[in-house]
Scaffold this active site. Structure first.
Site, PDB file in Angstrom:
ATOM      1  N   PRO A 148    -115.552 -68.477  66.749  1.00 34.86           N
ATOM      2  CG  PRO A 148    -115.191 -70.695  66.107  1.00 34.86           C
ATOM      3  CD  PRO A 148    -115.246 -69.302  65.584  1.00 34.86           C
TER       4      PRO A 148
ATOM      5  CD  GLU B 103    -110.804 -75.521  61.141  1.00 35.53           C
ATOM      6  OE1 GLU B 103    -111.858 -75.988  60.671  1.00 35.53           O
ATOM      7  OE2 GLU B 103    -110.578 -75.467  62.352  1.00 35.53           O
TER       8      GLU B 103
ATOM      9  NE  ARG C 157    -135.530 -56.414  70.305  1.00 35.38           N
ATOM     10  CZ  ARG C 157    -135.467 -56.012  71.574  1.00 35.38           C
ATOM     11  NH1 ARG C 157    -134.316 -55.675  72.114  1.00 35.38           N
ATOM     12  NH2 ARG C 157    -136.555 -55.966  72.301  1.00 35.38           N
TER      13      ARG C 157
ATOM     14  CG  ASP D 165    -136.724 -56.708  75.874  1.00 32.87           C
ATOM     15  OD1 ASP D 165    -137.828 -57.243  75.761  1.00 32.87           O
ATOM     16  OD2 ASP D 165    -136.193 -56.011  75.010  1.00 32.87           O
TER      17      ASP D 165
HETATM   18  C1  21W Z   1    -116.323 -73.264  63.602  1.00 27.75           C
HETATM   19  C2  21W Z   1    -114.788 -71.869  62.418  1.00 27.75           C
HETATM   20  C3  21W Z   1    -115.248 -73.934  64.189  1.00 27.75           C
HETATM   21  C4  21W Z   1    -113.706 -72.541  63.019  1.00 27.75           C
HETATM   22  C5  21W Z   1    -111.121 -75.589  68.554  1.00 27.75           C
HETATM   23  C6  21W Z   1    -109.854 -75.605  68.013  1.00 27.75           C
HETATM   24  C7  21W Z   1    -118.445 -67.263  64.347  1.00 27.75           C
HETATM   25  C8  21W Z   1    -119.092 -69.136  65.530  1.00 27.75           C
HETATM   26  C9  21W Z   1    -118.474 -68.640  64.327  1.00 27.75           C
HETATM   27  C10 21W Z   1    -116.077 -72.238  62.709  1.00 27.75           C
HETATM   28  C11 21W Z   1    -113.942 -73.571  63.914  1.00 27.75           C
HETATM   29  C12 21W Z   1    -119.494 -68.097  66.377  1.00 27.75           C
HETATM   30  C13 21W Z   1    -111.252 -76.063  66.458  1.00 27.75           C
HETATM   31  C14 21W Z   1    -120.338 -69.530  67.995  1.00 27.75           C
HETATM   32  C15 21W Z   1    -119.355 -70.470  66.003  1.00 27.75           C
HETATM   33  C16 21W Z   1    -117.880 -69.360  63.185  1.00 27.75           C
HETATM   34  C17 21W Z   1    -117.231 -71.482  62.103  1.00 27.75           C
HETATM   35  C18 21W Z   1    -112.770 -74.255  64.549  1.00 27.75           C
HETATM   36  C19 21W Z   1    -111.789 -76.394  65.124  1.00 27.75           C
HETATM   37  N1  21W Z   1    -111.958 -75.903  67.557  1.00 27.75           N
HETATM   38  N2  21W Z   1    -120.120 -68.265  67.604  1.00 27.75           N
HETATM   39  N3  21W Z   1    -110.007 -75.890  66.710  1.00 27.75           N
HETATM   40  N4  21W Z   1    -119.961 -70.589  67.233  1.00 27.75           N
HETATM   41  N5  21W Z   1    -117.905 -70.690  63.147  1.00 27.75           N
HETATM   42  N6  21W Z   1    -112.924 -75.658  64.726  1.00 27.75           N
HETATM   43  O1  21W Z   1    -119.068 -71.479  65.379  1.00 27.75           O
HETATM   44  O2  21W Z   1    -117.328 -68.746  62.315  1.00 27.75           O
HETATM   45  S1  21W Z   1    -119.109 -66.580  65.731  1.00 27.75           S
END
Ligand code: 21W
Length: 256
Positions: free
Chosen positions: A93, A120, A158, A173
């Protein structure tokens, strides 16, 4: 091209190989996907791949050593196949948002190693030593990197030669020209009226047979929809010089 996917949930990838456009990509060898179960690289009887974070706090952290053993096995396999060493993309994320430009660059490349995080996160020492790029799908919270990996492979597959039947559909697209798509209509020309209303027809211009007028109407629909929903894409198209004088005139007529 080849994707090596490191995951705790290889089962999630089965539909990719058995359904639709991605199946065709897979069967034609346009995209070769290899799944690596991270647990196979654990070194204890419990097949442990995660542990608690130093410093405390919630959640678990993916351990460096199983990840390094998995990576080593992938590199050995890639070398044995006579392929190049592929870059490591980690889904997180905290990564940069995936874009069509990045997808296109990957489609033109020999492939990548995709690391799907769970818990995490991944011990930062692995990230520092081995990860070339962190990719996010956007600002919402998922439970891991598997769906992002599937998304990336779908978007790449694709674009591989011979995977889509109709090469023109690439060009038209959304995003390939930076604007959102226009609406589409098919049969019947008129849907029967409900008791309370009028029948719903197809916009007359699309039935006119006037191809220049149809093209102009579609372009204007694209501009109007994009201006309303994603004004920043209009700004980007303008900056790229992708808007004609006619486009600009039309945009001035819109009440946004
Ligand atoms: C979700 C892992 C939240 C860790 C801020 C500070 C991969 C993903 C993921 C996950 C946290 C992607 C925090 C969009 C996603 C993924 C699992 C951390 C606590 N936040 N693209 N600490 N959204 N998500 N949370 O969740 O592995 S690409």
């Amino acid at each position: 091209m080849r994707f090596d996917v490191i995951t705790l949930f290889p089962e999630l990838f089965a539909p990719f190989q058995s359904i639709g456009v991605t199946r065709r990509a897979f069967e034609s060898k346009a995209v070769d996907v290899r799944l690596w179960q991270l647990r196979d690289f654990a070194d204890d009887a419990y097949r442990r791949v995660d542990d608690r974070p130093y410093g405390g706090g919630p959640g678990m952290v993916m351990l460096v050593e199983p990840l390094e053993r998995a990576l080593q096995a992938i590199h050995a396999d890639q070398a044995a196949q006579g392929g190049p060493r592929l870059p490591v993309v980690m889904f997180s994320p905290a990564g940069r948002p995936l874009t069509q430009a990045r997808v296109q660059a990957l489609a033109d490349s020999p492939g990548a190693i995709l690391l799907c995080g769970r818990y995490e996160g991944v011990d930062q020492r692995f990230v520092d030593a081995h990860v070339d790029e962190e990719v996010s799908l956007g600002d919402y919270v998922l439970s891991g990197g598997e769906l992002p990996a599937l998304t990336l492979m779908d978007a790449v597959a694709r674009l591989r030669p011979g995977v889509l039947h109709d090469a023109a559909s690439h060009q038209q697209d959304s995003f390939s020209d930076g604007l959102l798509d226009c609406p589409h209509y098919s049969r019947p020309e008129m849907l029967a009226a409900e008791a309370d209303g009028e029948g719903r027809g197809v916009p007359a211009v699309l039935l006119s047979g006037n191809h220049a007028r149809i093209a102009r109407w579609r372009r204007e629909q694209q501009l109007a929809i994009t201006a309303r929903r994603r004004p920043e894409l209009i700004e980007a198209a303008r900056a790229r010089g992708a808007l004609s004088k006619e486009d600009e005139c039309f945009l001035k007529t819109l009440l946004l």
